[in-house]
Design an enzyme around this catalytic site. Structure first.
Site, PDB file in Angstrom:
ATOM      1  N   GLY A 207      11.683  -9.635  -3.712  1.00  0.00           N
ATOM      2  CA  GLY A 207      11.121  -9.621  -3.899  1.00  0.00           C
ATOM      3  C   GLY A 207      11.032 -10.414  -4.479  1.00  0.00           C
ATOM      4  N   THR A 211      11.534  -9.835 -10.632  1.00  0.00           N
ATOM      5  CA  THR A 211      11.640  -8.869 -10.991  1.00  0.00           C
ATOM      6  C   THR A 211      12.849  -8.076 -10.933  1.00  0.00           C
ATOM      7  OG1 THR A 211      11.643  -9.381  -8.008  1.00  0.00           O
ATOM      8  CG2 THR A 211       9.757  -8.195  -9.072  1.00  0.00           C
ATOM      9  N   GLU A 429     -18.701 -14.644 -22.505  1.00  0.00           N
ATOM     10  CA  GLU A 429     -17.863 -13.097 -22.340  1.00  0.00           C
ATOM     11  C   GLU A 429     -18.561 -12.041 -22.358  1.00  0.00           C
ATOM     12  OE1 GLU A 429     -14.645 -13.930 -21.847  1.00  0.00           O
ATOM     13  OE2 GLU A 429     -15.090 -16.320 -21.849  1.00  0.00           O
TER      14      GLU A 429
END
Length: 608
Positions: A207, A211, A429
């Site tokens: 993984g 994790t 933005e």
């Protein structure tokens, strides 16, 4: 689990101690034992003591031309030089003094030799032979063990009341289920043997970084009531050929002695890479891998030894290592989903003081794509912010701000934008947020800010999905590209110029457009043909084109066309809502940070 500290002193350490003791014994102790304090006097003193009857015994050492004599109590020894004296023998006889032609000693020559050399030498040899046999037995006869070079550095843990348990690991239910089965087998093997089942010899945890692969291994150590060996793959790598293989032998030798037990090898790709067979390859690494393959599944059975290994590069491992019989089971440890992120946040929030009204579900939605390690960091950053603000517990705002800290960095307090730059960033933005809100199948806007961050961002727009999102349609990807290009479109429409502020937007939009064509088959001309391959999926997902130069040229043109098309779409949305753009940008310019609710309230407000 508690780590068992094993002595790591090599044999040369004990040899050195014995040599030092032997030298000190001969230099300091033996002179004191073997000799008395000898006082030198002149010949006249010797004659006067003889005449007065104060001498006990006399030794005449003609070869050394000296005379040794004692007092009448024989407690002190004196020494004088011989002179020519024809009456010496008669004088001693008349005085009734015993005289000899041998040395006056407190210890005999035999005893002196025994104490000085023979006994220490025998002790030295016995200790050396004992330590040599002991260490050679552990190393399977490897001479390199003399200096500890071929000894395994694995940390050994035993059962304890403290440590990580499965209840402390959240968000990885499938992985926990696989590993819980291993622990149950070690506790009650009869239940599995009754039906004829056997446990996997090896389990590979794969993984992305952060994790929780190593944490899951620690949880196994916390749950299992068997010895647990932990070592990193890089610890097998040595400068000398054969040392790594010796460490593997030593590790499995210890594990077999303590079976049933668990051996955890972290970052196994350090020694388990594919063997390419090229001349001048890494002989040490390949020998170490060969020894590991033999120990895991050779002629000799590893009864009761279960191997756990972790890596984030499974595609680089040797096929012989991954086959059934060695690593029978691969357990994916992926990034957590929405429920997993919420559970992880709750687990880490138990370690700090938090307000009772914290909405962990909202925090989990805001932290989409975060790993377990990043979520733990978010909780810790919230606690640090609460302390800086003088509070005794972390609040919802602390957790929300900590997400922004992890994503974009801390607020730059010394970064002062000019009024024009601040206005440009506001329109940029708001352009993102406006196009996102006016399109369907786009994530809702959560927050807009123009406060500069340490990551280099002068502002950002945060979008948060309502739930889990596993698939993206072609329309969703196109809408996302349009949203990314909307900031630059707003700048061009309002100010009739463009700035460098859209560099990150351009990079992300280009990457999405290229993936649509080369990997997702979302182009009519190429259809379902993979033009690009992906490697290292857990470490950034590097890509490489697998097509001709002519096709690459066509792909580049298609990517440009996709981005241009979405840019025009974003520009049209902004032109149609120019009035709302001005109103919201001015509001953001004054406030610097607004929420998604405030943004939507202004956007949906009817014009008077």
């Amino acid at each position: 689990m508690q780590q068992v500290k094993s002595p790591k002193k090599p044999l040369i350490y004990y040899y050195t101690i014995v040599i030092i003791v032997l030298l000190l014994f001969n230099l300091l102790a033996m002179p004191w034992i073997s000799e008395r304090q000898i006082k030198e006097v002149d010949y006249g003193t010797f004659i006067s003591m003889t005449e007065e009857g104060k001498i006990g015994k006399v030794e005449i050492q003609q070869q050394e031309n000296t005379i040794l004599f004692t007092d009448e109590d024989e407690t002190a020894v004196y020494k004088t030089a011989m002179v020519e004296d024809d009456q010496l023998t008669q004088r001693l006889y008349d005085a009734g003094i015993s005289f000899y032609g041998e040395e006056i000693r407190q210890t005999s020559p035999v005893l002196s030799a025994l104490l000085s050399w023979i006994i220490p030498l025998v002790i030295f040899i016995l200790i050396g032979q004992y330590m040599s046999r002991k260490l050679t037995k552990k190393a399977g006869g490897a001479n390199s063990m003399m200096f500890g070079m071929g000894k395994s550095n694995a940390k050994i843990y035993v059962n304890s009341t403290e440590g990580i348990k499965f209840t402390d690991v959240a968000g990885e239910d499938e992985a926990k289920e696989n590993l819980t089965e291993i622990v149950e087998y070690l506790h009650n093997p009869g239940k599995y043997k009754e039906i004829g089942a056997s446990m996997p010899k090896g389990i590979l945890l794969v993984g992305p970084p952060g994790t929780g692969k190593t944490m899951l291994a620690k949880a196994v150590a916390g749950e299992a009531s068997v010895p647990f060996f932990s070592i990193s793959g890089s610890e097998f790598v040595e400068m000398f050929v054969g040392m790594g293989a010796s460490k593997v032998r030593d590790l499995f030798s210890q594990a077999k002695e303590k079976a049933p037990c668990i051996v955890f090898i972290d970052e196994i790709d350090a020694i388990g890479k594919k063997r390419d067979g090229q001349i001048g390859g890494n002989d040490e690494r390949e020998q170490t891998l060969n020894q590991l393959l033999t120990e895991m599944d050779g002629f000799e059975e590893n009864t009761g030894v279960i191997i756990l290994a972790a890596t984030n590069r499974p595609e680089s491992l040797d096929p012989a290592l991954l086959r059934p019989g060695r690593f029978d089971r691969r357990v994916p440890v992926e990034l957590p989903d929405l429920k997993g992120r919420e559970d992880i946040l709750r687990v880490h929030a138990k370690k700090i003081k938090v307000a009772g009204d914290v909405d962990f579900n909202k925090i989990a939605r805001m932290a989409s794509g975060a790993s377990g390690a990043e979520l733990a960091n978010i909780v810790n950053e919230a606690a640090l912010r609460a302390v800086r603000e003088g509070r005794k517990f972390a609040t919802q705002s602390d957790l929300e701000e900590s997400i922004e800290v992890v994503i974009a960095g801390y607020q730059k307090k010394n970064a002062i934008l000019t009024d024009k730059e601040k206005l440009i960033v506001s329109y940029h933005e708001v352009g993102h947020a406006l196009v996102a809100a006016m399109q369907t199948q786009s994530a809702p806007v959560q927050k807009i800010t123009i406060v500069p961050r340490t990551s280099g961002a002068l502002g950002y727009t945060m979008q948060v999905d309502e739930g889990n999102h596993y698939l993206m349609s072609k329309e969703e990807i196109e809408n996302k590209i349009a949203t990314l290009t909307a900031g630059r479109a707003a700048e061009e429409i309002v100010f009739h110029s463009i700035t460098t502020g859209a560099s990150n937007d351009i990079e992300q939009a280009t990457k999405l457009a290229r993936a649509m064509i080369t990997r997702y088959g979302m182009n009519e001309e190429f259809g379902m043909v993979a033009m690009e391959t992906r490697t290292n999926q857990y470490l950034g997902g590097d890509t490489s084109l697998a097509c001709s130069p002519e096709t690459q040229t066509q792909i580049d043109k298609k990517v440009v066309d996709v981005v241009k098309e979405q840019y025009e779409k974003a520009a049209n949305i902004i032109r149609e809502n120019k009035k709302k753009l001005d109103e919201i940008a001015q509001y953001l310019y004054e406030r610097e940070t607004i929420t998604g609710e405030e943004f939507m309230k202004i956007l949906l407000k009817k014009d008077e």
